[in-house]
Design an enzyme around this catalytic site. Structure first.
Site, PDB file in Angstrom:
ATOM      1  N   HIS A   1       0.845  -0.975  -0.087  1.00 49.11           N
ATOM      2  CA  HIS A   1      -0.082   0.162  -0.076  1.00 49.11           C
ATOM      3  C   HIS A   1       1.025   1.250  -0.003  1.00 49.11           C
ATOM      4  CE1 HIS A   1      -3.839   2.131   1.468  1.00 49.11           C
ATOM      5  NE2 HIS A   1      -2.906   2.979   1.218  1.00 49.11           N
TER       6      HIS A   1
ATOM      7  N   ARG B   1       2.111   9.339  -5.748  1.00 52.45           N
ATOM      8  CA  ARG B   1       1.671  10.689  -6.381  1.00 52.45           C
ATOM      9  C   ARG B   1       2.013  10.861  -8.078  1.00 52.45           C
ATOM     10  NH1 ARG B   1      -1.397  10.830  -2.284  1.00 52.45           N
ATOM     11  NH2 ARG B   1      -0.471  11.800  -0.397  1.00 52.45           N
TER      12      ARG B   1
ATOM     13  N   ALA C   1      -3.709  15.050   5.401  1.00 48.79           N
ATOM     14  CA  ALA C   1      -3.241  13.772   5.775  1.00 48.79           C
ATOM     15  C   ALA C   1      -2.451  13.001   5.071  1.00 48.79           C
ATOM     16  CB  ALA C   1      -4.727  13.217   6.113  1.00 48.79           C
TER      17      ALA C   1
ATOM     18  N   HIS D   1       3.174  14.641   1.235  1.00 49.26           N
ATOM     19  CA  HIS D   1       2.607  16.032   0.757  1.00 49.26           C
ATOM     20  C   HIS D   1       4.025  17.005   0.978  1.00 49.26           C
ATOM     21  CE1 HIS D   1      -1.575  14.851   0.751  1.00 49.26           C
ATOM     22  NE2 HIS D   1      -1.262  14.270   1.672  1.00 49.26           N
TER      23      HIS D   1
ATOM     24  N   HIS E   1     -10.392   1.104   2.154  1.00 45.63           N
ATOM     25  CA  HIS E   1     -10.086   1.817   3.120  1.00 45.63           C
ATOM     26  C   HIS E   1     -11.381   1.883   4.000  1.00 45.63           C
ATOM     27  CE1 HIS E   1      -8.812   6.148   4.474  1.00 45.63           C
ATOM     28  NE2 HIS E   1      -9.708   5.800   5.145  1.00 45.63           N
TER      29      HIS E   1
ATOM     30  N   ASN F   1      -5.540   7.016  -6.300  1.00 49.96           N
ATOM     31  CA  ASN F   1      -6.124   8.222  -5.945  1.00 49.96           C
ATOM     32  C   ASN F   1      -5.324   9.602  -6.431  1.00 49.96           C
ATOM     33  OD1 ASN F   1      -4.602   7.552  -3.751  1.00 49.96           O
ATOM     34  ND2 ASN F   1      -5.597   9.232  -2.660  1.00 49.96           N
TER      35      ASN F   1
ATOM     36  N   ASP G   1       1.478   2.765   3.510  1.00 48.40           N
ATOM     37  CA  ASP G   1       0.633   3.845   3.354  1.00 48.40           C
ATOM     38  C   ASP G   1       1.388   5.147   3.445  1.00 48.40           C
ATOM     39  OD1 ASP G   1      -1.717   5.197   2.717  1.00 48.40           O
ATOM     40  OD2 ASP G   1      -2.587   5.334   4.739  1.00 48.40           O
TER      41      ASP G   1
END
Length: 348
Positions: free
Chosen positions: A17, A21, A267, A255, A140, A45, A251
């Site tokens: 996972h 980006r 997050a 950012h 999720h 995503n 995960d």
């Protein structure tokens, strides 16, 4: 007293996972994953979610183009489930070997999930197709009802969404991703071979007090959010048990610093640079180093029905201070455990 090992050799791990980006961020963060991990399940995503075979192929090409020379890394692509996704696209992508799995985001549960599913039962026909072809469903697991407290959303998801799915589709392979609660750990442990779970290093190392007491630490803020210590303890016991239901999923979710350190911060924890040393530190604290390789390198491939990696990595007991920040053009990214020391490091 048994002497502490000074080195550990484990089969090359996989990350089941990760968020890689795109664009400059992809080029900045990918090498931290590709130098250690053989494969990674890449989350779909993006700002424009990956919902078609063509989009997945294009994204995979961008990832492969960013892999540094000498790194042997395979991105495993996923399909972002939406209310209107075409079942034929999903099936074709899996049968062509483009999609390894499909990802269920409840709408607005996390970063870039506004395109997610608003009524899970409405996409049951997709689950039926996935069960038929053996395609894993990655979930999720949080409800998004505004009336449900953020610390209760995972536990509520089990009873309201997860259990009905599993009752309806008993042979659908499901990964309960980044679990954070004792309820989830127990649920997975009591499940069957069609249910597995990933656990992040931050949820093993920290609880909500670490994030909130003595000042807010935005670089520990992720979703699902860190819970109270009884849940952290349950996760630690789960991995220390040696159960093959649990496997590595960082995960890692980078950012830019200014997007984390703001009045409404994003997050995500960027843990790719030190995930393996962090996991090793936890397993050592738990007296469970003998289970580290299975968690990192064996349980995930077994669940997915994929071969294990044939090469190995070596961890050394060399205390290493983590970088305070990582440059990304004119911006910076703050890594997990910035400025702190870990007792293990991966041998270059």
């Amino acid at each position: 007293m048994t002497a502490q090992p000074q080195a550990l050799k484990i089969r090359r791990p996989d990350d089941w996972h990760i968020h890689l980006r795109d664009d400059d961020m992809l080029k900045t963060v990918l090498p931290y994953t590709s130098q250690v991990f053989g494969r990674a399940i890449v989350m779909p995503n993006l700002a424009l979610p990956i919902t078609t075979v063509a989009a997945a192929c294009a994204y995979r090409d961008r990832i492969l183009a960013a892999v540094p020379q000498g790194h042997d890394f395979t991105p495993l692509m996923t399909c972002y489930l939406t209310n209107s996704l075409d079942a034929a696209e999903l099936v074709n992508g899996f049968e062509q070997g483009v999609f390894t799995a499909a990802k269920l985001y409840p709408a607005n549960a996390t970063t870039n999930s506004s395109h997610g599913v608003s009524d899970v039962k409405a996409i049951y026909p997709l689950f039926e197709q996935m069960q038929k072809i053996g395609m894993p469903l990655l979930i999720h697991g949080e409800v998004t009802d505004a009336a449900v407290d953020i610390f209760d959303r995972e536990a509520r998801f089990i009873e309201q969404v997860m259990e009905p799915i599993r009752q309806q589709f008993p042979e659908l392979k499901i990964v309960f991703e980044h679990i954070t609660t004792k309820e989830a750990a127990q649920y997975v442990q009591e499940g069957n071979r069609f249910l597995g779970a990933t656990i992040t290093p931050q949820h093993l190392m920290f609880n909500r007090n670490h994030m909130l007491v003595g000042g807010i630490r935005p670089h520990l803020f992720c979703l699902p959010i860190l819970k109270r210590n009884i849940h952290q303890d349950a996760l630690r016991k789960a991995v220390a048990s040696g159960s093959d239901r649990f496997f590595l999923g960082t995960d890692s979710a980078p950012h830019a610093k200014h997007r984390k350190e703001s009045s409404c911060g994003c997050a995500g924890v960027f843990n790719a640079p030190n995930a393996i040393p962090a996991y090793a530190s936890v397993f050592e604290q738990l007296g469970a180093l003998d289970h580290l390789e299975a968690f990192c390198s064996l349980n995930g491939p077994r669940f997915y029905g994929l071969p294990v990696n044939t090469d190995f990595i070596e961890l050394q007991r060399v205390a290493t201070t983590q970088p305070e920040e990582i440059a990304m053009g004119s911006e910076t990214v703050i890594p997990f455990l910035a400025g702190e020391s870990l007792s293990w490091s991966v041998k270059a």
